[in-house]
Design a protein around this motif. Structure first.
Motif, PDB file in Angstrom:
ATOM      1  N   ILE A  36       0.831  -1.203   0.000  1.00 15.86           N
ATOM      2  CA  ILE A  36       0.000   0.000   0.000  1.00 15.86           C
ATOM      3  C   ILE A  36       0.869   1.257   0.000  1.00 15.86           C
ATOM      4  N   LEU A  37       1.910   1.269   0.834  1.00 12.52           N
ATOM      5  CA  LEU A  37       2.800   2.435   0.888  1.00 12.52           C
ATOM      6  C   LEU A  37       3.469   2.694  -0.453  1.00 12.52           C
ATOM      7  N   THR A  38       3.965   1.634  -1.075  1.00 12.72           N
ATOM      8  CA  THR A  38       4.698   1.772  -2.329  1.00 12.72           C
ATOM      9  C   THR A  38       3.774   2.123  -3.487  1.00 12.72           C
ATOM     10  N   LYS A  39       2.644   1.444  -3.563  1.00 10.13           N
ATOM     11  CA  LYS A  39       1.753   1.622  -4.706  1.00 10.13           C
ATOM     12  C   LYS A  39       0.866   2.864  -4.579  1.00 10.13           C
ATOM     13  N   TYR A  40       0.396   3.166  -3.370  1.00  8.85           N
ATOM     14  CA  TYR A  40      -0.589   4.228  -3.199  1.00  8.85           C
ATOM     15  C   TYR A  40      -0.196   5.316  -2.202  1.00  8.85           C
ATOM     16  N   GLY A  41       0.860   5.118  -1.463  1.00  9.72           N
ATOM     17  CA  GLY A  41       1.186   6.016  -0.363  1.00  9.72           C
ATOM     18  C   GLY A  41       1.679   7.387  -0.731  1.00  9.72           C
ATOM     19  N   GLY A  42       2.300   7.512  -1.874  1.00 10.61           N
ATOM     20  CA  GLY A  42       2.798   8.829  -2.276  1.00 10.61           C
ATOM     21  C   GLY A  42       3.725   9.453  -1.255  1.00 10.61           C
ATOM     22  N   GLY A  43       4.499   8.623  -0.553  1.00  8.03           N
ATOM     23  CA  GLY A  43       5.446   9.129   0.429  1.00  8.03           C
ATOM     24  C   GLY A  43       4.870   9.314   1.826  1.00  8.03           C
ATOM     25  N   GLU A 118       8.062  11.685  13.446  1.00  8.08           N
ATOM     26  CA  GLU A 118       6.881  11.500  12.594  1.00  8.08           C
ATOM     27  C   GLU A 118       6.169  10.184  12.869  1.00  8.08           C
ATOM     28  N   PHE A 119       4.850  10.225  12.862  1.00  5.84           N
ATOM     29  CA  PHE A 119       4.039   9.013  12.878  1.00  5.84           C
ATOM     30  C   PHE A 119       4.197   8.344  11.518  1.00  5.84           C
ATOM     31  N   THR A 120       4.527   7.045  11.518  1.00  7.31           N
ATOM     32  CA  THR A 120       4.757   6.330  10.265  1.00  7.31           C
ATOM     33  C   THR A 120       4.106   4.943  10.312  1.00  7.31           C
ATOM     34  N   ALA A 121       4.289   4.225   9.243  1.00  6.32           N
ATOM     35  CA  ALA A 121       3.812   2.843   9.173  1.00  6.32           C
ATOM     36  C   ALA A 121       4.469   1.973  10.247  1.00  6.32           C
TER      37      ALA A 121
END
Length: 185
Positions: A36-43, A118-121
């Motif tokens: 999801i992060l790679t395909k749709y996350g946009g950073g 930062e809050f991240t995955a």
């Protein structure tokens, strides 16, 4: 075992989590989050390799599945069966479990989020072990005040509240320090 048959039919693991995206069906939480992060996350929710916190982000992104959950899943049955504290296997599993919690305590005692500022995955990946899994493998966080404060920050996020309501309506995840009652769902 608790997944409905229609979910079990989606993937050979016959378990959640699993997602479908067009003709792709993907299981395993780490793979799903990375997809999801790679395909749709946009950073969003990820740190780039140029970030000074990138190594911490990667470590904690994989910490839950690679260290914390295995330690909890080894120690959980030991906690429930009442093994003697002199038992070598009990000592070994307890040590790994307590190390997991101490690593998290030390990190969120110094930083607001696991990857730093930062809050991240990485935070998303670890919250389940600190909340939902405590219902099935009850443990206290009384010795870990920084984790309890961290969970309060997480639980105040709109994204957490929305995901909780969509994913498990009416289910109250344990956020406080107290040990949940087993199976209270």
């Amino acid at each position: 075992m608790m997944c409905p048959p229609e979910l079990q039919a989606l993937h050979p693991t016959k378990a959640a989590p699993v997602i479908q995206d067009g003709n792709i069906t993907l299981a395993e939480s780490g793979a799903i989050v990375e997809y999801i992060l790679t395909k749709y996350g946009g950073g969003k929710l990820a740190l780039p390799p140029t970030s000074s916190d990138y190594a911490d982000y990667l470590y904690f992104l994989h910490f839950a599945n690679g260290y914390f959950q295995p330690a909890l899943l080894r120690y959980g049955p030991v906690m429930r069966c009442g093994a003697s504290s002199d038992d070598l296997a009990a000592k070994f599993t307890k040590r790994g479990f307590e190390q997991s919690l101490q690593i998290l305590e030390d990190r969120v005692g110094k930083h607001p989020w696991l990857a730093g500022a930062e809050f991240t995955a990485a935070d998303i990946m670890n919250v389940c072990s600190l909340t939902t899994m405590r219902v099935f493998y009850p443990y206290s966080l009384e010795a870990y005040p920084a984790i309890v404060a961290y969970l309060k920050r997480v639980s105040e996020r709109v994204g957490f509240q929305t995901a909780t309501e969509k994913g498990d309506p009416g289910f109250e995840r344990p956020i406080g320090a107290e040990k949940p009652l087993y199976g209270q769902r």
